[in-house]
Design a protein around this motif. Structure first.
Motif, mmCIF file in Angstrom:
data_model
loop_
_atom_site.group_PDB
_atom_site.id
_atom_site.type_symbol
_atom_site.label_atom_id
_atom_site.label_comp_id
_atom_site.label_asym_id
_atom_site.label_seq_id
_atom_site.Cartn_x
_atom_site.Cartn_y
_atom_site.Cartn_z
ATOM 1 N N SER D 255 0.791 -1.235 0.000
ATOM 2 C CA SER D 255 0.000 0.000 0.000
ATOM 3 C C SER D 255 0.824 1.285 0.000
ATOM 4 O O SER D 255 0.487 2.223 -0.725
ATOM 5 C CB SER D 255 -0.965 0.000 1.186
ATOM 6 O OG SER D 255 -1.927 -0.984 0.973
ATOM 7 N N LYS D 314 -8.875 -1.263 -2.754
ATOM 8 C CA LYS D 314 -7.618 -0.804 -3.336
ATOM 9 C C LYS D 314 -7.746 -0.716 -4.855
ATOM 10 O O LYS D 314 -7.287 0.224 -5.495
ATOM 11 C CB LYS D 314 -6.515 -1.786 -2.964
ATOM 12 C CG LYS D 314 -5.135 -1.177 -2.914
ATOM 13 C CD LYS D 314 -4.192 -2.154 -2.259
ATOM 14 C CE LYS D 314 -2.754 -1.724 -2.390
ATOM 15 N NZ LYS D 314 -1.868 -2.778 -1.850
ATOM 16 N N PHE D 379 -4.293 5.618 0.565
ATOM 17 C CA PHE D 379 -3.567 4.348 0.641
ATOM 18 C C PHE D 379 -2.945 4.156 2.015
ATOM 19 O O PHE D 379 -2.765 3.021 2.470
ATOM 20 C CB PHE D 379 -2.537 4.260 -0.479
ATOM 21 C CG PHE D 379 -3.173 4.025 -1.828
ATOM 22 C CD1 PHE D 379 -3.723 2.793 -2.136
ATOM 23 C CD2 PHE D 379 -3.261 5.033 -2.760
ATOM 24 C CE1 PHE D 379 -4.347 2.569 -3.359
ATOM 25 C CE2 PHE D 379 -3.870 4.823 -3.983
ATOM 26 C CZ PHE D 379 -4.421 3.586 -4.285
#
Lengths: 540, 104, 633, 538, 218
Positions: D255, D314, D379
């Motif tokens: 991430s 994501k 993120f």
């Protein structure tokens, strides 16, 4: 800080920025509530109600201080604004924090600021009171902001930003279908305002004076810098955004879902405040900014309004969910307002403004009442309820009163707005008004039918045990009831403040478009042809 | 001059063909190593074009650029091979098509 | 003294307010007495105001067409001032409003008094009086209002109270339905009222009665006719004329005093009042239509009344019929006759309703006349007063009904277009009226006992019989208000003349008048005679006199109900379904479409490196082609 | 001792070096080398936090240096090394952004390194090296320099992703990114070759001067070259149809790296794109503007439509990132062909026209800055959420939206922060995301591209649906209805701050603060980006 | 004419090698085919006065890069013939064909006319060199592209790029070192992380092996 102190302050010549306070007090309140310790969730609502209440008191002080005489002296819409506060915000883009009220926005500000504290104090969210309270306060701040904004950018910011707390209120505290409803609410209204943003920018880019780009409403509106076609296109985008918010048929279907699934307080604020952003926007940013285009599009918009009146009423009649029914009745009521706005007479516009306030009061109260019923019975299905009046006479009485107000029975608030809209519209939009007036019949039909099914008839065992109103609930409803009666009997203060604003707006319209004000009693209007046509309209 | 003369565009066409062959190779082959080689083919096609243009212009800059391309190619190959090693170590028979767990 | 006019409606309003706050605490019978007191006070004040009005300078000599006559406007406050519109909360004291106010408060007080006894023991005792007071207030606003909007306030107010009172026993589904039906049907009329108001305002720039009266001459004929017809629609709704009569018979679900007060004496006459009030606007075309509607309604309802079994239903249809008479009078231009009949009708129909209430009360809520009979003996006061009412409505001289009805028939006869036809209809109606009222009287009070053994009929308490007696007196001698015998005796006519734009003057000679009156009397007696033969002597079989067609009122109501409940509901349901399926469906459809689009494109994101490379490669070639082509000069 | 110069013949003039201009890059590279050196010589002397601190310090130093440079010499261009690198307001603003991005990434990565089994010093070194590449791209005034910067950035990123190579997904991600990156680099390079062939040079200003200075029969070779340059840069910024790698790579990458990819790498790509288009081939504006419009259309639509189909947060953010790229492209597309001609006709003093001209680039820069923070913050939240919970055994992906269910109850502040970031991306007012969209739309409307403006807003609505899904999951969890029966006291576990890594929290807080502050008071950044935009025009 | 022959032979070598790379089943063969292409290109470099570059081409490409390829092939032991088929990817052969044919057509169309394009046109380089007719510049004797000219270019106009290559190489070196060292990770991990077999299931052991305290807290 009390309203009295503030009055003294402003009276003694200190220029208290009361409009900014109206926005920031609830906003700060939201922050304070959010920062309350987790261990004391019980503090959230009292604190919230306190801050919201300060806002309410300020709003009442605002109404008290509003200078009707000065408003009447104003020669243009721009001059009619009072309590103006202007601070540079984004100078590069000609954007400023420019707020002010006139007779049109004043009452919406008051309505917003008063209703939120009432529902905050009166309606229990049942869980997570802290975020709930904070969102409600933000809702108040944003709504007031939208009503007082005199800058297109600022308005759009406020117009959009209120979606978030409302969305979260529906999503977090709503009923079973809340996810769907919240999303639909957000996306639908956002879709409407997507084009609005483009149009706002186009208006500013194309319509700004040579001295530089500006988003200032007054400058743009008084300047009328847009070419006819550009103005019409922009107006269409504005109108669509606002019609979604109103909501006008056929852009209305987000409303029943949102209303039905929202928590009680959310429904109340949604009905009382958020929908008004649409009609207010049409008045302030449609008529004022694009007079020529408004005149050009008026037949369509008036039709939309009338269709809303009839369609909303017909569909309301067939709803099985009480809350949904009230929601659809909103569609009908808001249709009246659209009709009034685009009738272009002082009576109709004044009536429209009054109707905005009245709809907030009566529909807001209806949602409160339905919410209270749901608390007791865990259902809103009309089929599952009967004979409530026998078990809860006081509740039924209040419901009856509010219902009558919603139907538009004279002596109660609903009548004043509806009547003024219709009588004003009749001058310029005769046939539409005749059709819209049938909505008056339909309103009685669907509300009384629902009332009969829910309140009348022999109650079942479960209905028998429905408790009557508690003191607290009665206290919550009292302001609505009092307002419903008071405004029905004596709406003059509202009208006095609103009339100059409506007049200057119409002058603005006349000046910048081909529209000509009608003159009641002018023999020109009375011709045999009209009368003969009217004759055909009756069945004998 | 005789009728047949080597002109710049010949080189350029050859460079373009190499570039396209390399590109097509990357599209049709699944073996990651051969895909890397195809990238090298493409870069060589570009190099040929640079040199051809440089020659045409009588400009040495084009040649300088090729030097940089060589360096970049080397760097890419080195890292690329490192990656291939990492992938093929984990699953020795993996082809490019097997790396498709992430999708949608 | 006329300045006190605002107190007239204020007293019942105060009574309402007190009862609202403290009603249950006051309890029975104090709540009832309070309300009655408010009503009585109101009556007294009306008398005082009336006196004041009489004291006002009569300006018969001034003002064209009598417009400048006795009148007084009491402006309380500005109600809805905006733009050119000025709607004041103002009351108008003039002969017409005072006439109406007098009998409204008078009869109202009596009915209040009657209710004190009648409603005894009801769990919602105080609420009943609460509504009753509110009704009285609204009715007074209706008749006293100085402009159309204030009248509309009263107009809607009485409609609302009517709704509340009809569905007073709301646990009975029929009562609830009847209330709703009354309100909604009334609303159809209200639509006419509103549009008429708009039209008048647009045309004249005023909504006040004085203003309209002064400016009405400038109205184009077409507009005036339109306004008239819209007003007729309004009046038809409130006064239960064809085809909007349907709510009134059902309204009998309400307590009997309500039927007497709201649905016989006062509210239903509001339509008549409205038309008379706005008489300057009415055009000849409109008048003819009004007359036809009135005559048709009168005959239609009378026929329906012939075959009803419910004691109150008979009276209800009779009311509709009598209201038709009043419309006939208006249509014939005889406004005074109409008002005269309003007043006399209020007396005798109030009386009859209260009498029937007394019977119902005495029999323990029995309403079917076939289960009555011979009550004369057990309920003497009720019987006697009822008989007075019967004779009055039947048009037997010299009781009040005779005079007012006679005047209407005469006016109809003189109607310029189809006068004799109207007169004939009226005459037939008069005969039928005499017949069905006789039938009712005989069935209830004469003959043998047909009630259940369990019932113990008894005379009602004095609070109920006192109003009966008083009303019987009024019904008997009410005619003196407007005796046509001597010109000076036409008190009402002279009194009302200032409010009329075109005062009506009978043109027939005395001979004609007498002849017509004689025929009317004969018709009435004939009706009674038939009834005697059929119901006292049972010479004619009952079933021949009660055809199903009449008993079911020509199936009109049921047809409308079936339509509303069938195709009407279906159409509404179709709209709601369309709203859900198409309007909302389109919205969700767009959302679904976008999603489907996404799902359709999703396979492109296949996870395969080489596919992605293809995307880059093909995209690159496309870009190169596009841009290179733009570079080709 | 003969001086160095004497070794060359006298015709050779060594280009002057303006070292001061190069300071940001030097800081980055030397910090990277220093870290590596210490890590390899004395691995024990370098605890995990030390690398992080060094990275943060370096990032901050770069940002501060660039800011000082800007205040020192304003936004006027200052080129060095034979015009290969230029330092102007534009490159400096991007440099500041890169510095901030490094700081944020380091903060987020600090706690995630363990989870991904990444060695801190190496991570830090690669991060700094890639940042150096980004800085080079921002100021590159030569196509070759640009290419080298691009490659440095890219190669470092391939390795950064592969650092987490113990996960198959990371390997796959790195491999895809690498192969496609190399593939598109080849296109980019071929584009350079064609441009070189068409103009005889690789220097951007030189190309521009050449184009304005000569009369040519036609431009197809040049424009074909530009098209291929667009492929390479379009790949970097993940514009449709060169976007396919992005969702897969974003999903597979750790991430923190994803955040960096979505923000800084993208910003560098856009900076390069802006410079190529507006410096080198500005004269061809009428030709390339429609292409940019088309790319913008496609990116907006595909990004938005695909985002709403995702159940993995994501991945959804990856697609939304494509949509955001579309927005920036709208800004870049906003070039008025009339001005292109007019500007050069009387280039001398038409400031007004130039101010209009800068709107597009200015809005793109503004959008980039704002989006970078939103992406980094988002993120970072993903990292925090995954880091603080166990992996699911039910086969759902790591970032499946169901894992965010009820986050508002469990972690109200984190949820609120995420909601702010998501709503900002959706363009809700009082957040920076709104002002950014506003600016872009203003630029587009100002240039008369109404349709694109309208389409952009409509797609914004579509992608709002995707964001709302996450917000909804956090605030209104599916099954367990927030019913009235839930007593407020019945909450089982109280959230704790302790188990959220402080550094991540700091990064999120920073992102949220920037998002809100710029959302409310955008004037300063607006001025900066306007300055920056104007500075790239020759 | 010699030039034409040289070009023809070298070009043929290039193309055969390139096609050979694409069509070789065995990676080793592909690498050798690559060498052929590279040599062909080196020859063409020489034909265009790029002697130094040609040398570098041979040394770096053929000498280093291809060797590296071969080294990796041997290291991984993947020197078996692999399948040449396109694989099961839908539509891939069509897009590949479209790219191959369309791309070739477009690029050839683009560059084939370059000679005409240069006639009478000026280029930046030529302008600065004072040459007005591009055609004249094609005389090989007119410009010197020896090592010193190259160096002069490298250290004047491209000095910054030259310095940047160092950055690039550093990154490549670090990267390779890391990848090489880390490449063992996949091997000790559970086999379950084979493609298509649930790529996340190895995570539990990761958490355990790295022993992060944060996960333990949940």
């Amino acid at each position: 800080m009390s309203a009295g102190a503030l009055l003294a302050a402003s009276g003694s010549g200190i220029d208290f920025p009361i409009l900014n306070a109206l926005i920031f007090v609830p906003a700060v309140g939201a922050l304070v509530v959010a920062l309350l310790p987790r261990s004391r969730p019980d503090l959230a609502r009292p604190m919230g109600a306190l801050f919201a209440g300060i806002g309410g008191a300020l709003a009442l002080a605002l109404a008290w201080q509003f200078d009707t005489a000065a408003a009447a002296d104003a020669e243009s819409v721009g001059e009619g604004f009072q309590f103006i506060s202007q601070q540079s915000w984004i100078p590069d883009l000609g954007i400023s924090w420019h707020v002010g009220v006139d007779g049109i926005s004043l009452w919406l500000v008051v309505l917003t600021s008063v209703i939120v504290p009432i529902v905050l104090a009166g309606v229990d969210p049942h869980h997570d009171p802290k975020p709930y309270t904070a969102w409600m306060l933000l809702l108040q701040a944003g709504s007031v902001g939208a009503f007082v904004a005199l800058d297109l950018f600022l308005f759009f910011v406020m117009f959009e930003v209120v979606l978030v707390p409302m969305y979260l209120l529906i999503a977090g505290w709503g009923y079973d279908g809340r996810r769907y409803a919240a999303t639909k609410f957000f996306i639908y209204t956002m879709a409407g305002s997507a084009l609005l943003l483009v149009a706002i920018i186009a208006t500013a880019v194309l319509g700004s004076p040579d001295s530089g780009i500006t988003f200032d409403l007054v400058t743009l509106a008084e300047g009328q810098g847009l070419a006819t076609n550009a103005a019409r296109l922009c107006f269409v985008a504005f109108a669509i955004a606002f019609l979604v918010k109103v909501p006008a048929v056929p852009l209305h279907t987000w409303l029943p879902d949102a209303h039905t699934e929202a928590p009680t307080a959310g429904s109340v604020v949604l009905a009382a405040v958020l929908l008004k952003l649409g009609t207010y926007g049409l008045l302030r940013f449609g008529l004022y900014l694009f007079p020529e285009a408004s005149d050009w599009a008026a037949p369509v918009l008036v039709t939309v309004g009338v269709v809303g009146v009839i369609w909303g009423a017909i569909t309301a009649a067939m709803q099985r969910d009480l809350k949904r029914l009230v929601a659809y009745s909103s569609v009908a009521h808001m249709g009246f307002i659209v009709l009034g706005i685009f009738a272009f007479t002082a009576e109709a516009i004044g009536g429209g403004v009054i109707q905005m306030v009245n709809h907030g009061i009566s529909t807001g109260a209806l949602f409160l009442l339905v919410g209270m019923l749901y608390e007791r019975r865990r259902t809103r299905q009309i089929d599952e309820l009967a004979g409530i009046q026998s078990a809860a006479p006081v509740y039924a009485g209040v419901f009856t009163l509010i219902m009558l107000s919603s139907i538009g029975v004279p002596g109660l608030n609903g009548f004043v707005g509806e009547f003024l809209i219709l009588i004003g519209s009749f001058e310029t939009r005769r046939w539409w008004t005749v059709v819209a007036a049938t909505g008056v019949i339909l309103a009685a039909l669907y509300l009384l039918w629902a009332y009969q099914r829910v309140f009348h008839g022999p109650p079942a065992a479960a209905d028998r045990q429905t408790a009557d109103l508690r003191k607290g609930e009665l206290l919550t409803l009292a302001p609505f009831v009092i307002a419903a009666v008071a405004l029905g009997v004596y709406p003059k203060p509202l009208l006095n403040a609103t009339e100059p604003a409506a007049d200057t707006l119409l002058e603005h319209l006349v000046e910048h478009s081909d529209f000509e004000l009608p003159d009641p009693g002018d023999p020109v209007i009375v011709d045999a042809g009209d009368g003969a046509d009217a004759h055909d309209g009756d069945d004998h | 001059m005789s009728g047949l003369e080597v002109v710049t565009s010949w080189y350029l066409v050859l460079g373009a063909l190499l570039f396209i062959i390399g590109g097509t190779g990357l599209l049709v082959r699944r073996n990651p190593l051969i895909m890397l080689m195809c990238v090298e083919l493409m870069l060589n096609g570009v190099n040929l074009s640079f040199i051809a243009f440089a020659d045409r212009f009588g400009d040495v800059h084009g040649q300088t650029v090729v030097l940089f391309v060589l360096v970049v190619a080397a760097a890419e190959v080195v890292v690329g091979l490192g990656l291939v090693v990492a992938v093929l170590r984990a699953s020795p028979r993996a082809t490019a098509d097997d790396l498709s767990a992430l999708r949608g | 003294m006329v300045e006190l006019v605002w107190l007239i409606p204020a007293l019942p309003l105060a009574g309402f307010a007190i009862l609202l706050v403290a009603g249950p605490r006051l309890g029975e019978p104090r709540a009832g007495w309070l309300a009655t007191a408010a009503s009585a006070g109101s009556f007294l004040l009306t008398l005082i105001t009336f006196g004041g009005l009489l004291g006002l300078e009569s300006a018969e000599d001034g003002g064209a067409g009598g417009h400048g006559g006795r009148s007084f406007v009491s402006t309380l406050f500005e109600w809805m001032p905006i733009g050119g519109l000025e709607v004041d909360a103002a009351l108008l004291v003039d002969p017409l409003s005072m006439t109406m106010a007098l009998f409204v408060t008078g009869v109202g007080t009596l009915i209040h008094l009657y209710s004190v006894g009648y409603m005894g023991g009801d769990p919602k005792y105080s609420k009943f009086f609460l509504y009753l007071n509110l009704f009285l207030f609204s009715m007074l606003m209706l008749v006293l209002g100085e402009n159309m909007v204030v009248t509309f306030l009263g107009w809607e107010g009485v409609g609302t109270c009517s709704y509340l009172l009809i569905s007073f026993w709301h646990e009975r589904p029929t009562a609830a339905t009847a209330g709703k039906k009354a309100f909604v049907t009334n609303r159809i009329g209200d639509f006419g009222f509103m549009v008429a108001t708009f039209l008048l305002w647009t045309a004249l720039g005023t909504v006040s009665y004085t203003g309209i009266a002064a400016l009405s001459g400038g109205l184009a004929t077409g507009t005036a006719t339109a306004v008239s017809l819209l007003l007729l629609l309004a009046a038809a709704g409130k006064s239960a004329q064809l085809p909007l009569y349907v709510w009134l018979p059902d309204a009998m679900e309400g307590p009997t005093p309500v039927s007497a007060m709201v649905h016989a004496a006062t509210m239903v006459t509001a339509g008549v009042y409205l038309l008379v009030r706005l008489n300057p606007v009415l055009t000849d075309t409109a008048l003819l239509i009004i007359a036809i509607v009135g005559a048709a309604t009168a005959l239609f309802a009378a026929l329906a009344a012939v075959a009803q079994h419910d004691i109150k239903k008979v009276l209800a249809y009779s009311t509709i019929s009598q209201l038709g008479y009043m419309f006939l009078a208006i249509g014939s231009g005889a406004y005074v006759a109409a008002i005269f009949h309003v007043v006399t009708h209020a007396f005798f129909k109030g009386l009859l309703f209260l009498g029937s209430g007394s019977v119902i009360h005495g029999l323990g809520d029995e309403q079917d006349m076939r289960r009555m009979g011979g009550l004369r003996a057990v309920m003497p006061i009720t019987a006697v007063t009822f008989i007075v009412g019967w004779l009055a409505i039947a048009g037997v001289p010299p009781l009040s009904g005779f005079w007012s009805k006679d005047e209407i028939l005469l006016a109809a006869w003189e109607q310029s277009d189809i006068g004799p036809l109207l007169w004939a209809v009226g005459l037939v109606t008069a005969l039928l009226t005499a017949y069905y009222m006789s039938r009712q009287t005989f069935l209830v009070f004469f003959g043998g006992q047909r009630w259940d053994d369990g019932a113990h009929p008894h005379e009602s308490p004095p609070t109920m019989t006192l109003p009966l007696v008083l009303l019987a007196g009024a019904a008997a001698i009410g005619g003196i208000m407007n005796l046509p015998l001597v010109k000076d005796w036409l008190v009402l006519e002279h009194f009302l003349e200032p409010v009329l734009a075109h005062p009506h003057h009978f043109s027939s000679g005395t001979g004609t008048k007498l002849l017509l009156a004689l025929i009317a009397v004969v018709a009435a007696l004939g009706g009674i005679a038939v009834a005697i033969r059929a119901w006292l002597q049972a010479r004619i079989p009952a079933d021949r006199l009660e055809p199903a067609l009449l008993e079911n009122v020509f199936y009109l109501d049921s047809t409308i109900s079936n339509f509303v409940g069938g195709p009407g509901t279906k159409a509404f349901d179709a709209a709601a379904t369309a709203d859900r399926r198409f309007v909302d469906g389109a919205v969700n459809g767009v959302a679904k479409l976008v999603r489907m689009l996404g799902q359709a494109v999703r396979p492109l994101q296949s996870g395969y490196l080489r596919h992605y490379a293809s995307g880059v490669a093909v995209g690159a070639i496309a870009l190169v082609i596009w841009l290179a082509l733009r570079g080709v000069s | 001792m003969p001086s160095l110069d004497e070794l060359f013949d006298e015709t050779f003039a060594s280009p002057g070096v303006d070292w001061w201009v190069l300071v940001p890059q030097i800081i980055l590279v030397s910090a990277a080398l220093g870290l590596l050196l210490v890590a390899s010589l004395a691995p024990r002397a370098l605890p995990a936090w030390a690398s992080t601190i060094v990275t943060i310090a370096t990032g901050a130093a770069v940002a501060v240096t660039a800011a000082i440079q800007w205040t020192d010499w304003g936004s006027a261009p200052r080129s060095t090394l034979a015009g290969a690198f230029v330092s102007d307001g534009f490159s400096l603003l991007i440099t500041v952004l890169v510095g901030a991005g490094v700081v944020m990434t380091a903060l987020v990565a600090h706690s995630a390194l363990d989870r991904y089994a990444m060695a801190p010093p190496e991570f830090a070194a690669l991060l700094l090296a890639s940042a150096a590449g980004a800085v080079v791209m921002a100021g590159a005034n030569d196509l070759i320099v640009l290419f080298l910067g691009l490659e440095s950035l890219s190669i470092a990123l391939y390795v950064l992703i592969a650092l987490a190579g113990r996960r198959a997904s990371a390997r796959e991600s790195a491999m895809k990114y690498f192969v496609l990156g190399a593939f598109s680099s080849a296109f980019f390079l071929y584009g350079i070759a064609l441009v070189y062939g068409a103009t005889g040079g690789t220097n951007l200003s030189g190309i521009s001067e050449f184009l304005f200075g000569t009369i040519r029969d036609n431009d197809y070779l040049l424009l074909a070259g530009v098209a291929l340059l667009l492929v390479g840069l379009g790949f970097k910024i993940a514009a449709v149809p060169f976007h396919f790698w992005a969702p897969d790579v974003y999903e597979g990458a750790p991430s923190p790296v994803t955040g960096y990819l979505a923000s800084i790498a993208k910003a560098a790509g856009f900076a390069a794109l802006a410079r190529v288009l507006y410096v080198a081939v500005f004269q061809q504006g009428t030709a390339w503007s429609p292409v940019i419009v088309a790319l913008a259309f496609a990116s907006l639509a595909v990004g938005a439509v695909m985002a709403i189909c995702q159940s993995d947060v994501k991945r959804m953010l990856a697609f939304s990132s494509i949509s955001h790229a579309g927005f920036v492209l709208v800004g870049l597309a906003a070039v008025d062909p009339d001005i292109v001609d007019g500007l050069w006709a009387n280039f001398a003093g038409s400031v007004g026209a130039a101010a209009d001209l800068g709107d597009g680039v200015s809005s793109a820069v503004f959008y980039l800055v704002v989006y970078s923070f939103m992406a980094l913050g988002s993120f970072a939240v993903l990292s925090a959420v995954v880091g603080s919970s166990t992996d699911p055994d039910d086969g759902t992906s790591r970032h499946d939206v169901s894992r965010y269910s009820g986050l508002a109850r469990r972690r109200p502040v984190l949820a609120l922060a995420f909601a702010v970031l998501l709503l900002a991306q959706a363009g809700v007012p009082l957040t920076a995301g709104f002002v950014a969209k506003f600016e872009v739309i203003r630029a587009a409307v100002g240039e008369g591209i109404y349709v694109l403006a309208a389409v952009a807003m409509v797609t914004a609505v579509v992608s709002a649906f995707a964001y709302l899904r996450v917000v909804l999951a956090m605030y209104a969890p599916e099954g367990a209805a927030a019913s009235e029966d839930d007593a407020p006291t019945a909450r089982v576990s109280r959230p704790r701050w302790g188990d959220l890594p402080l550094t991540t929290v700091l990064a999120i807080a920073l992102a949220v603060a920037v998002t809100l502050v710029i959302g409310v008071l955008p004037q300063t950044l607006l001025e900066w980006s306007a300055d920056a935009a104007l500075s790239i025009f020759p | 004419m010699v030039e034409v022959v040289v070009f023809a032979v070298a070009a043929a070598a290039c193309l055969v090698g390139a096609i050979g790379v694409v069509l070789s089943r065995n990676p080793v063969h592909a690498a050798l085919m690559l060498v052929m292409t590279l040599f062909g290109i080196a020859v063409l470099f020489v034909a265009q006065q790029a002697h130094f570059i040609a040398a570098v081409q041979v040394i770096v490409y053929a000498g280093a890069i291809v060797v590296l390829f071969l080294f990796v092939i041997m290291l991984l032991g993947v020197d078996r013939a692999t399948e040449l088929s396109m694989g099961a990817l839908p539509a891939q052969r069509w897009t590949a064909a479209a790219f191959g044919l369309g791309g070739a057509a477009v690029l050839i169309w683009l560059v084939a006319a370059v000679d005409r394009l240069f006639k009478g046109a000026k280029s930046l380089a030529l302008e600065t060199a004072g040459v007005t007719d591009a055609g004249a510049g094609s005389d090989p004797t007119d410009y010197v592209a020896d090592v010193s000219a190259l160096a002069r270019s490298l250290f004047s106009d491209y000095v910054y790029a030259f310095e940047l290559t160092s950055l690039l190489l550093i990154v490549a070196v670090i990267g390779t070192v890391i990848l090489a060292r880390r490449s063992g990770y996949g091997a000790d991990g559970p086999r379950a992380d084979q493609p298509g077999a649930g790529q996340y299931s190895g995570n539990a052991s990761e958490a355990a092996s790295t022993g992060t305290s944060s996960e333990a807290g949940q």
